[in-house]
Design an enzyme around this catalytic site. Structure first.
Site, short mmCIF file in Angstrom:
data_model
loop_
_atom_site.label_atom_id
_atom_site.label_comp_id
_atom_site.label_asym_id
_atom_site.label_seq_id
_atom_site.Cartn_x
_atom_site.Cartn_y
_atom_site.Cartn_z
N ARG A 103 1.08 -0.96 -0.32
CA ARG A 103 -0.30 0.08 0.34
C ARG A 103 0.95 1.55 -0.09
O ARG A 103 2.77 1.63 0.48
CB ARG A 103 -0.97 -0.26 1.27
CG ARG A 103 0.03 0.35 2.52
CD ARG A 103 -1.10 0.40 3.89
NE ARG A 103 0.01 0.08 4.72
CZ ARG A 103 -0.99 0.69 5.99
NH1 ARG A 103 -2.30 -0.06 6.38
NH2 ARG A 103 -0.12 0.46 7.46
N GLU A 142 -2.94 7.26 6.63
CA GLU A 142 -2.08 7.83 6.92
C GLU A 142 -0.97 8.42 5.88
O GLU A 142 0.03 7.43 5.30
CB GLU A 142 -1.23 6.18 7.48
CG GLU A 142 -2.37 5.83 8.56
CD GLU A 142 -1.99 5.06 9.44
OE1 GLU A 142 -1.50 4.00 8.68
OE2 GLU A 142 -2.51 3.81 10.26
N CYS A 152 12.08 9.70 -7.71
CA CYS A 152 11.91 9.75 -8.96
C CYS A 152 12.37 10.78 -9.28
O CYS A 152 12.66 11.46 -8.93
CB CYS A 152 10.88 9.12 -8.90
SG CYS A 152 9.50 10.33 -9.39
N GLU A 298 -8.02 6.08 15.15
CA GLU A 298 -7.68 4.55 14.73
C GLU A 298 -6.20 4.29 16.43
O GLU A 298 -6.10 5.20 16.39
CB GLU A 298 -6.58 4.43 13.79
CG GLU A 298 -7.62 4.12 12.78
CD GLU A 298 -6.15 3.29 11.19
OE1 GLU A 298 -5.64 2.36 11.40
OE2 GLU A 298 -6.69 3.70 10.57
N GLN A 335 -4.33 -9.44 8.52
CA GLN A 335 -5.16 -10.94 9.11
C GLN A 335 -4.72 -10.86 10.29
O GLN A 335 -3.81 -10.69 10.81
CB GLN A 335 -4.85 -12.04 8.88
CG GLN A 335 -3.61 -12.76 8.57
CD GLN A 335 -3.56 -14.02 7.65
OE1 GLN A 335 -2.37 -14.95 7.45
NE2 GLN A 335 -4.72 -14.55 6.81
#
Lengths: 532, 532, 532
Positions: A103, A142, A152, A298, A335
């Site tokens: 991500r 985030e 780059c 969170e 998970q």
């Protein structure tokens, strides 16, 4: 304080939504948050939008009386976007382009990424901006989390533009950076590369002026990206727009003051299991916009301290507390077996913690900070730019010291802190303001701190205090330049603080010179003395 | 002993030079050193030389009665050179080309770099070679410092030529390296690559013969580069030419005997804060050319032991001691607040240390070493070539042992050492010669050591002693081949030294067999016994 | 038990062979092993075979009554092969292609490598398959040793084919992997890359379903390569064909059950100096093919425990014990001074150890295991796929626990273990079967274990037991799905085992629920209780 939880309907069978939303509602949650990773659902192919799923999720939440915090999904560009535009994928400090599969795999300066982000955010905003079931918006997820900087060609070009806009010419840049040192003068801006790691065998760091500018540039790139989304959302919605900033565990190289400037409320994610750490971020976020409010976006479902943390947040002005996450993910990189409920739908102990807190009717009394803590991102980055930054945990000398030593002392003395932004007033109501490791000189800030002291405040500085200019260069023009502060200490006493804190009176107040390595116990003793 | 300090006029405003040079003169310094990073000032564009600044610096120094040590600036190729010839930039062990922005960013085998270096050194030598204000020349700066080896295509081609010149044919190379081991035989020299790191997951090191040759080749490349500059300078000047070698902290993969062979005096930089370490380098440098003299070229302005170190150096034959640096740099990678003076021109405590030492009129008595210490770069590299060398601190098994265990014992027993070069005589005047970890066999050296013993000397060896040939291969032809030494120990007793030092008489002298892991205390006890 | 030793005639002068083979014979060895790295000798140029050397080695061994274990040389592709087909060289997790110069520098999916391997193995098999002096064949050397996975384009294409063959379509893959998590859905199989490391700054791991599949794919690639060689050899020879598998020090990512399925005997290499570790591999290898036999193919010539290890192996069913190596290599990456003889031909202490053991006429009594230990590679890899795998020592959570905690407890209780393969019966004769960290659900295995328990066995599981499906995804459909085992524990008690081992009766047997972090002492106490 209102309670929210993150819930991901797309991860579970539709038949289970009603059970889950019922449990969520019964716990006392007022809203759910979703969408922040769902780009491939919202736009399964380029330009083909499909909001049926989102509609269904909102409908289901609404049926149970739950509002929605809707997130823009830009933290996870889908495969079709990365495949068509590989230049979206960031390049790391060794010059390797990352690949799809995690991500935050996006360069904030990639034109294709910016364009695709604009498109999906606009589509979302058009569709749900006026939807009364949406309580708030979260931009991305985030920002500047695990992926802090990109090296780059887009960034190289943008960095050169950034420098061109800031320096009158390449000669000025050379002069201000000390380019003649090691023959590092440039002839043209387009010769300047991104600060990729030097050769493996070379134990050499970057020119500190260069390093600092690249951190600023990287932070600005992210802020600009967030502002772009905020601008779109604000055109379509009246509800609060925020973003959930990450804690400083992997670094503080995103200027939170700038990040939240054009947003409506500050919010943060934090997964540490120590109370003073959580309290630090609460105090910090409350001060970040200067409005005394913030949200926790969170916080850990499995935390043994969840109840305490809710109290810590509420006492500090938190108005919305979101628990991540309601139900565990059976697959994927995150998970697990348990969240507020377990994989099989059984409430876990923290489900009851939430229920109990949400049922409280009396708000907790608000803390009144007596200590101001100056947090200056520029000073932090100036220290950071001196280090090798071989991995993402390096360069944390400033935030770690302010958090784990200075703030911890504040917390353990039973105090809370008011974060002082370098561009804001130091309130006269605070008996003490701490400015440790504030190494970069800022004229307005220096003036404001003197004003605060002259009006009766106590300012604690150390031998770092404003000894460098904004170019990360030591100021070398002698004693008088530093103005009254150093003069009061007898000229230029900033080379060491050999004797324990020395104090100099100023108007009605005083300045205390602390050691720049003062220990936790040292800070506690000093605070105890100053606050008595 | 004469005193010198490094001072960088280009880093400060011209108006401050007179104050600084006055302070330098008042401290008792006889000369200043500058120029070693000033290529972009001397040659701001390719082929455009501008020595006005250098002239002004020399003039200013001269006005204050200060001589100049002028440096060639080749450690810092300017941006225009790197931009036009990116192949100047070295390639690291992972195959990544470094970039502009640090120092030592040059491949010693790059034709464009060699050509540009030749040009700037010639221009400097032409202009200042006969200038009576120049007291000495320094070539480059810390050759083989942080950047030890390059793995680029130029180096690959040069390495292949090196091998072609050394081996009668590829068949001989295969045979001597044991090429049939792991089917590593080559068919042609041009199949041999530079020893870049194998795959990340492969915990495998290089063939030790190959590894040793690449270290030799890399060292020779640097020596050749230094010799090229020395040859130019010697054409134009009569004053001493040196280079300031770095200590072994990042490795000893530059053969200092070869490096200083064509120079006029040995000199070194050292920043360690332990006396025995500094003494080691003094003793080493005194022996490196065999002329009993050396200079300290850089030693720490902030050292708490500066005065002691000056004594250590002088007692060991140092004739010129240079302190790095007089005034702190406000910017750049080496920025700091203090040197001999602070950022604001105030003398720091070591300013007075220098003044006191420089004012001494009685020279210190010279130490008379009783211990010879054989330092064999080839043996060091043979050990080094066995290790993985994943980073620049690996492969230090030999120099660290000789310095931190063997030499430290010598120092702590109150002795100094005479470094024995493998190609030199072991003086009969020394009662003891130590040859620890001397693993590579050299016939002439073996003969010389036996001669030394037979004439009455005491030689300490260990179980490594000359068990490998120059190809880094164990000698396997049996006992008689090793000649008298092992024969005297009963044949081939080199597998372990289980009993504490055993001694065998030889002519008028003796050989002591020590354990190859003998401890600091073990060495002290042994020395105490042998020197009694 | 028969004794063998590795001897490399090509490394020594022909004139020394007779002396060496005599010494080998006198020690009691029945055979020598050679050839496993000798590709460049057998095929010095592409397609040009030269077996004269091999003939001479076999002749020489035969003259001394020694049989030969002949190895295929495929672990070391020669320079001509790598030069012509650079795509043979594997690509590491950072995307860098390795280079010639070590060993195992081959991608198991490279067509050119497979073709060249087929050719050399066929040529060897044709020539020596029926030779009565050949006692056995060894395929390659330590397959999946230091080089575990490759990330090249061949692997990418082969991995995509592997996935296509396993999943009905990309939609099924997305669904089973939880592709909508973090928007990681794919549109086509050819979008899936090899799991190279993400960017350096990104502290993010792979989707665990993806990660597990890549380990399976990598293991299958190696097994297929080995099977290819076995198939060729079996066409030409009737003697046993094996391969010498490496221990798990660098990981267990090669499925040994599959590896040895089409071979004739299991064998392994092990260099650890602790008895329980060696015993573990002996027990493991005995069970790996289910035939109760195995060979030790390499064990340390310098081990202080060589005699003990020979006993450990023999008691566990070893029928052939090979010592690596008879004579030291003077050069190359494995150069040393001593083996069973030293560099000069003198027997070392272990020469006598071998002689003494080989002279024994009474076989040792065989141990009768009372403990079954389930080793499930799939479960190991499922745990492994959760970790970052930044280096080759990561991801060892499962094998290290089973070896250093569980098996060690078995060994220290004076027991040996029978390894239970997930596709085999759990013998009713074993009073106890341990199934720690068996996280992946397998219906047949679950059924078999229940059968074993119902027939009177004692099964020890922990809270990991079969909580994930074969996709490395938590099974989330509730209690009844887990069948009788969890039901017996009151539904779903798998979140923690807070109380020390709890036992539930089942038919004539029982299931014990242990903590998944049960300590060495905990296991010893549990075993002591269960075996009483």
């Amino acid at each position: 304080m209102q309670y929210v939880t993150a819930y991901y309907p797309e991860y579970f069978d539709k038949s289970e939504w009603d059970r889950d939303f019922s449990l969520i509602r019964e716990a006392g949650f007022a809203a759910v948050r979703f969408g922040e990773f769902a780009w491939s659902q919202m736009e399964p192919e380029e330009g083909v939008f499909d909001f049926a799923a989102i509609d269904a999720w909102i409908d289901a939440a609404d049926r149970h009386g739950l509002k929605v915090i809707l997130c823009t999904p830009t933290a996870c560009p889908p495969i079709w976007l990365c495949e068509k535009h590989p230049d979206i994928l960031p390049v790391d400090i060794r010059g390797r382009r990352t690949r799809f599969g995690a991500r935050q795999h996006r360069c904030y300066n990639s034109p294709a990424y910016l364009e695709a982000s604009r498109r999906i955010v606009t589509a979302l905003a058009e569709r749900y901006g006026a939807d009364p079931r949406i309580a708030a918006w979260q931009i991305d997820n985030e920002l500047c989390g695990e992926q802090k900087k990109c090296y780059c060609d887009h960034c190289r070009a943008a960095f050169q533009e950034y420098l061109k806009g800031k320096y009158a010419g390449i000669g000025e840049l050379n002069r201000r950076w000390g380019g003649h040192f090691w023959s590092e003068d440039y002839q043209r801006f387009d010769q300047i590369e991104t600060p990729r790691l030097f050769a493996m065998d070379l134990c050499i760091w970057e020119n500190p002026s260069f390093g600092l500018e690249y951190i600023r540039f990287s932070s600005d790139s992210i802020v600009r990206f967030c502002d772009m989304q905020a601008e779109i959302l604000h055109r379509y919605t009246k509800v609060p727009v925020t973003t959930n900033t990450d804690d400083f565990y992997f670094g503080d190289t995103l200027d939170l003051y700038k990040l939240f400037k054009n947003l409506d409320v500050a919010s943060f994610d934090c997964y540490h299991e120590q109370e003073y750490i959580f309290a630090f971020y609460c105090d910090f976020l409350r001060g970040v916009r200067g409005d005394g409010k913030f949200w926790v976006m969170e916080n850990g479902d499995g935390s043994k301290l969840l109840g305490d943390m809710m109290d810590i947040a509420e006492e500090r002005g938190c108005t919305q507390y979101s628990v991540f996450k309601f139900r565990p993910f059976p697959w994927g990189q995150e998970q697990s077996r348990t969240s507020l409920i377990d994989l099989y739908g059984r409430p876990m102990p923290n489900y009851e913690t939430v229920r109990r807190h949400a049922a409280r009717t009396e708000p907790l009394p608000q803390l009144a900070p007596r200590v101001g803590l100056l947090y200056d991102f520029d000073s932090s980055w100036a220290h950071n730019a001196k280090s090798l930054m071989l991995d993402c945990r390096d360069g944390l000398w400033y935030p770690n010291y302010l958090l784990h030593t200075v703030y911890r002392a504040v917390y353990e003395q039973g105090e809370s802190a008011e974060v002082i932004r370098p561009d804001c007033a130091a309130p006269d109501s605070l008996p003490v303001v701490l400015a440790p490791r504030c190494i970069l000189h800022d004229e307005a800030l220096e003036r404001e701190l003197l004003r605060y002291v002259e009006n009766g405040g106590t300012l604690v500085i150390d031998t770092d205090f404003m000894v460098k200019n904004k170019d990360n260069v030591f100021r070398d023009t002698g004693g008088e330049f530093y103005g009254k502060v150093y003069a009061a200490f007898g000229g230029l006493p900033f080379l060491s603080a050999e004797d324990a804190p020395r104090t100099v009176g100023f108007g009605k107040g005083k300045v205390v010179m602390a050691d720049r390595e003062l220990s936790l116990d040292g800070w506690k003793a000093l605070l105890s003395e100053l606050l008595d």
